[in-house]
Design a protein around this motif. Structure first.
Motif, PDB file in Angstrom:
ATOM      1  N   VAL A  41     -61.283   0.733  54.792  1.00 34.33           N
ATOM      2  CA  VAL A  41     -60.161   0.493  53.954  1.00 34.33           C
ATOM      3  C   VAL A  41     -60.349   0.295  52.441  1.00 34.33           C
ATOM      4  N   VAL A  42     -59.809   0.655  51.630  1.00 32.58           N
ATOM      5  CA  VAL A  42     -60.181   0.427  50.031  1.00 32.58           C
ATOM      6  C   VAL A  42     -60.208  -1.076  49.829  1.00 32.58           C
ATOM      7  N   GLY A  43     -61.318  -1.798  49.191  1.00 30.44           N
ATOM      8  CA  GLY A  43     -61.372  -3.083  48.965  1.00 30.44           C
ATOM      9  C   GLY A  43     -62.044  -3.769  49.835  1.00 30.44           C
ATOM     10  N   GLU A  44     -62.373  -3.289  51.179  1.00 32.52           N
ATOM     11  CA  GLU A  44     -62.700  -4.080  52.221  1.00 32.52           C
ATOM     12  C   GLU A  44     -64.147  -3.564  52.599  1.00 32.52           C
ATOM     13  N   TRP A  45     -65.039  -4.608  52.821  1.00 41.45           N
ATOM     14  CA  TRP A  45     -66.496  -4.396  52.864  1.00 41.45           C
ATOM     15  C   TRP A  45     -66.750  -3.724  54.438  1.00 41.45           C
ATOM     16  N   THR A  46     -67.452  -2.670  54.416  1.00 42.46           N
ATOM     17  CA  THR A  46     -67.677  -2.317  55.751  1.00 42.46           C
ATOM     18  C   THR A  46     -69.187  -1.799  55.737  1.00 42.46           C
ATOM     19  N   HIS A  47     -70.004  -2.175  56.832  1.00 37.38           N
ATOM     20  CA  HIS A  47     -71.398  -1.866  57.277  1.00 37.38           C
ATOM     21  C   HIS A  47     -71.313  -0.441  57.886  1.00 37.38           C
ATOM     22  N   VAL A  48     -72.316   0.396  57.202  1.00 39.06           N
ATOM     23  CA  VAL A  48     -72.459   1.681  57.738  1.00 39.06           C
ATOM     24  C   VAL A  48     -74.223   1.930  57.895  1.00 39.06           C
ATOM     25  N   GLY A  49     -74.401   2.468  59.061  1.00 37.90           N
ATOM     26  CA  GLY A  49     -75.530   2.517  59.302  1.00 37.90           C
ATOM     27  C   GLY A  49     -76.031   3.898  60.004  1.00 37.90           C
ATOM     28  N   PHE A  50     -77.188   4.368  60.006  1.00 36.76           N
ATOM     29  CA  PHE A  50     -77.664   5.571  60.871  1.00 36.76           C
ATOM     30  C   PHE A  50     -78.889   5.348  61.512  1.00 36.76           C
ATOM     31  N   THR A  51     -79.194   5.743  62.598  1.00 37.29           N
ATOM     32  CA  THR A  51     -80.446   5.642  63.312  1.00 37.29           C
ATOM     33  C   THR A  51     -80.979   7.153  63.582  1.00 37.29           C
ATOM     34  N   TRP A  52     -82.253   7.260  63.743  1.00 35.20           N
ATOM     35  CA  TRP A  52     -82.826   8.663  64.126  1.00 35.20           C
ATOM     36  C   TRP A  52     -83.968   8.367  64.944  1.00 35.20           C
ATOM     37  N   ASN A  53     -84.127   8.865  66.110  1.00 37.30           N
ATOM     38  CA  ASN A  53     -85.224   8.597  66.832  1.00 37.30           C
ATOM     39  C   ASN A  53     -86.160  10.010  67.070  1.00 37.30           C
ATOM     40  N   GLY A  54     -85.743  10.850  66.218  1.00 38.38           N
ATOM     41  CA  GLY A  54     -86.834  11.770  66.449  1.00 38.38           C
ATOM     42  C   GLY A  54     -86.227  13.414  66.830  1.00 38.38           C
ATOM     43  N   THR A  55     -85.158  12.788  67.633  1.00 40.46           N
ATOM     44  CA  THR A  55     -84.200  14.028  68.187  1.00 40.46           C
ATOM     45  C   THR A  55     -82.655  14.029  68.095  1.00 40.46           C
ATOM     46  N   THR A  56     -82.240  12.871  67.970  1.00 38.51           N
ATOM     47  CA  THR A  56     -80.964  12.638  67.395  1.00 38.51           C
ATOM     48  C   THR A  56     -80.521  11.621  66.460  1.00 38.51           C
ATOM     49  N   ILE A  57     -79.498  11.734  65.870  1.00 36.29           N
ATOM     50  CA  ILE A  57     -78.972  10.859  64.837  1.00 36.29           C
ATOM     51  C   ILE A  57     -77.689  10.201  65.259  1.00 36.29           C
ATOM     52  N   GLN A  58     -77.464   8.845  65.227  1.00 36.10           N
ATOM     53  CA  GLN A  58     -76.185   7.963  65.424  1.00 36.10           C
ATOM     54  C   GLN A  58     -75.818   7.424  64.377  1.00 36.10           C
ATOM     55  N   ALA A  59     -74.574   7.358  64.143  1.00 37.53           N
ATOM     56  CA  ALA A  59     -73.837   6.714  63.077  1.00 37.53           C
ATOM     57  C   ALA A  59     -73.408   5.520  63.722  1.00 37.53           C
ATOM     58  N   TYR A  60     -73.333   4.299  62.862  1.00 36.93           N
ATOM     59  CA  TYR A  60     -72.902   3.025  63.426  1.00 36.93           C
ATOM     60  C   TYR A  60     -72.091   2.399  62.077  1.00 36.93           C
ATOM     61  N   ILE A  61     -70.674   1.939  62.792  1.00 33.98           N
ATOM     62  CA  ILE A  61     -69.667   1.526  61.760  1.00 33.98           C
ATOM     63  C   ILE A  61     -69.526   0.119  62.375  1.00 33.98           C
ATOM     64  N   ASN A  62     -69.781  -1.043  61.208  1.00 35.28           N
ATOM     65  CA  ASN A  62     -69.618  -2.370  61.647  1.00 35.28           C
ATOM     66  C   ASN A  62     -70.274  -2.732  62.713  1.00 35.28           C
ATOM     67  N   GLY A  63     -71.405  -2.512  63.095  1.00 32.98           N
ATOM     68  CA  GLY A  63     -72.331  -2.838  64.212  1.00 32.98           C
ATOM     69  C   GLY A  63     -72.223  -1.927  65.438  1.00 32.98           C
ATOM     70  N   TYR A  64     -71.205  -0.989  65.652  1.00 36.85           N
ATOM     71  CA  TYR A  64     -70.913  -0.162  66.913  1.00 36.85           C
ATOM     72  C   TYR A  64     -71.119   1.178  66.621  1.00 36.85           C
ATOM     73  N   ALA A  65     -71.715   1.810  67.426  1.00 35.69           N
ATOM     74  CA  ALA A  65     -71.881   3.325  67.659  1.00 35.69           C
ATOM     75  C   ALA A  65     -70.435   3.929  67.292  1.00 35.69           C
ATOM     76  N   SER A  66     -70.553   4.982  66.549  1.00 36.85           N
ATOM     77  CA  SER A  66     -69.277   5.846  65.952  1.00 36.85           C
ATOM     78  C   SER A  66     -69.442   7.446  66.508  1.00 36.85           C
TER      79      SER A  66
END
Length: 86
Positions: A7-32
């Motif tokens: 949402v424009v104007g709303e703070w969003t937490h975005v993160g990614f993890t990589w374990n050497g074999t896969t990448i996982q996206a996280y949006i607001n603390g939860y796997a996406s």
């Protein structure tokens, strides 16, 4: 995932993890979505690390509290970071 909405104007937490074999996206603390296979090696090519843009465009907005770890974080750690308050 398709249910994630930014949402424009709303703070969003975005993160990614990589374990050497896969990448996982996280949006607001939860796997996406599902983890994506990525077993390539991260190798520096003499270019500086950058965040927020690449050719042909740049991210328009604010980036706050950017972090890079020397290991892949767990889902619990991603949620803890999302919920952290100073």
């Amino acid at each position: 995932s398709a249910g994630d909405v930014f949402v424009v104007g709303e703070w969003t937490h975005v993160g990614f993890t990589w374990n050497g074999t896969t990448i996982q996206a996280y949006i607001n603390g939860y796997a996406s979505g599902s983890p994506v296979a990525c077993s390539t090696t991260l190798t520096p090519f003499g270019n500086p690390f950058s965040m927020g843009g690449s050719f042909p465009g740049w991210y328009v907005g604010l980036i706050d509290d950017a972090r890079v770890y020397n290991r892949g974080l767990s889902g619990t750690e991603m949620l803890t970071i999302y919920n952290w308050t100073p």
